[in-house]
Design a protein around this motif. Structure first.
Motif, PDB file in Angstrom:
ATOM      1  N   THR A   1     -11.077   9.266  30.354  1.00  0.00           N
ATOM      2  CA  THR A   1     -11.511   9.870  29.060  1.00  0.00           C
ATOM      3  C   THR A   1     -11.181  10.693  28.522  1.00  0.00           C
ATOM      4  OG1 THR A   1     -13.605  10.998  27.654  1.00  0.00           O
ATOM      5  CG2 THR A   1     -12.416  12.322  29.708  1.00  0.00           C
ATOM      6  N   THR A   2     -10.871  10.567  26.924  1.00  0.00           N
ATOM      7  CA  THR A   2      -9.036  10.339  26.646  1.00  0.00           C
ATOM      8  C   THR A   2      -9.587  12.287  25.655  1.00  0.00           C
ATOM      9  OG1 THR A   2     -10.550   9.524  24.342  1.00  0.00           O
ATOM     10  CG2 THR A   2      -8.964   8.701  25.437  1.00  0.00           C
ATOM     11  N   ASN A   3      -8.528  12.738  25.759  1.00  0.00           N
ATOM     12  CA  ASN A   3      -8.320  13.932  25.724  1.00  0.00           C
ATOM     13  C   ASN A   3      -8.642  14.787  24.447  1.00  0.00           C
ATOM     14  OD1 ASN A   3      -5.528  12.531  23.883  1.00  0.00           O
ATOM     15  ND2 ASN A   3      -6.220  14.727  22.631  1.00  0.00           N
ATOM     16  N   GLU A   4      -9.890  14.338  22.975  1.00  0.00           N
ATOM     17  CA  GLU A   4      -9.890  14.561  22.181  1.00  0.00           C
ATOM     18  C   GLU A   4     -11.819  14.975  22.573  1.00  0.00           C
ATOM     19  OE1 GLU A   4     -11.707  11.053  21.345  1.00  0.00           O
ATOM     20  OE2 GLU A   4      -9.911  11.402  22.622  1.00  0.00           O
TER      21      GLU A   4
ATOM     22  N   SER B   1     -10.034  11.875  16.486  1.00  0.00           N
ATOM     23  CA  SER B   1     -10.844  12.229  16.034  1.00  0.00           C
ATOM     24  C   SER B   1     -11.045  13.907  15.440  1.00  0.00           C
ATOM     25  CB  SER B   1     -11.463  11.529  17.146  1.00  0.00           C
ATOM     26  OG  SER B   1     -13.027  12.026  17.389  1.00  0.00           O
ATOM     27  N   GLY B   2     -11.814  13.541  14.629  1.00  0.00           N
ATOM     28  CA  GLY B   2     -12.636  15.384  14.367  1.00  0.00           C
ATOM     29  C   GLY B   2     -11.306  16.360  13.930  1.00  0.00           C
TER      30      GLY B   2
ATOM     31  N   ILE C   1      -5.425  12.441  19.567  1.00  0.00           N
ATOM     32  CA  ILE C   1      -6.061  10.779  20.254  1.00  0.00           C
ATOM     33  C   ILE C   1      -5.172  10.324  20.849  1.00  0.00           C
ATOM     34  CG2 ILE C   1      -7.539   8.959  21.404  1.00  0.00           C
ATOM     35  CD1 ILE C   1      -9.261   9.347  18.813  1.00  0.00           C
ATOM     36  N   ARG C   2      -4.189  10.753  22.474  1.00  0.00           N
ATOM     37  CA  ARG C   2      -3.005  10.917  23.037  1.00  0.00           C
ATOM     38  C   ARG C   2      -2.953  10.667  24.584  1.00  0.00           C
ATOM     39  NH1 ARG C   2       0.958  15.439  22.077  1.00  0.00           N
ATOM     40  NH2 ARG C   2       1.453  14.366  23.496  1.00  0.00           N
ATOM     41  N   HIS C   3      -3.843  11.242  25.226  1.00  0.00           N
ATOM     42  CA  HIS C   3      -3.867  11.252  26.424  1.00  0.00           C
ATOM     43  C   HIS C   3      -4.973  10.955  26.987  1.00  0.00           C
ATOM     44  CE1 HIS C   3      -0.816  13.919  25.596  1.00  0.00           C
ATOM     45  NE2 HIS C   3      -1.513  14.759  25.224  1.00  0.00           N
TER      46      HIS C   3
END
Length: 158
Positions: A102-105, A142-143, A147-149
């Motif tokens: 999944t992604t960090n955000e 997002s929010g 979104i990077r990781h």
């Protein structure tokens, strides 16, 4: 809450659900474009209608990677039911590890999986930044969170 059943997912439902959730069936993860339809797909049904989708693939190293888990009706228990079904399927086939990216955000996903016993095992710093060269439609934030990781979570079934 009405009862849920788990069964095979119709290919059209898989394609439409993934496209609605991610813009296409292709996902940019692991530094490559991967078809999120995977090797297998299951849907949770309520009253005969699909309300959630799970897709996964064999990782070739003794585990199964969850490629997508999309709930059309949040809070119905369908995501948990699908994960429980996948764990039972994996166990019956001597697969000892389920994992996903999944992604960090994605705070909701991080909480959802950790509440169900999944552990954060790896951080791939700036993986999403690099993935935009493969899939430029990946949002920048997002929010209010960039979104990077990529974050890897796993469920050990041993």
């Amino acid at each position: 809450m009405m009862s849920l059943s788990i069964g095979p997912a119709d290919p059209a439902f898989v394609r439409e659900t993934l496209t609605d959730a991610f813009g296409s069936t292709m996902m940019a993860i692991h530094g490559a474009l991967i078809d999120a339809r995977g090797d297998g797909a299951a849907a949770a049904y309520r009253d005969g209608y699909p309300i959630a989708l799970l897709t996964y693939r064999d990782d070739g190293a003794g585990g199964w990677e969850v490629l997508s888990l999309v709930s059309i009706v949040p809070g119905a228990g369908a995501g948990t039911a699908l994960l429980d079904w996948l764990a039972a399927e994996a166990h019956s086939q001597a697969v000892h590890r389920l994992w996903l990216i999944t992604t960090n955000e994605n705070i909701n996903a991080l909480a959802f999986y950790q509440r169900r016993g999944w552990n954060l095992t790896r951080l791939d710093e700036d993986a999403v930044t690099r993935a935009r060269s493969l899939k430029p439609t990946i949002p920048l934030e997002s929010g209010g969170i960039p979104i990077r990781h990529e974050l890897e979570l796993e469920l050990n079934l041993r």
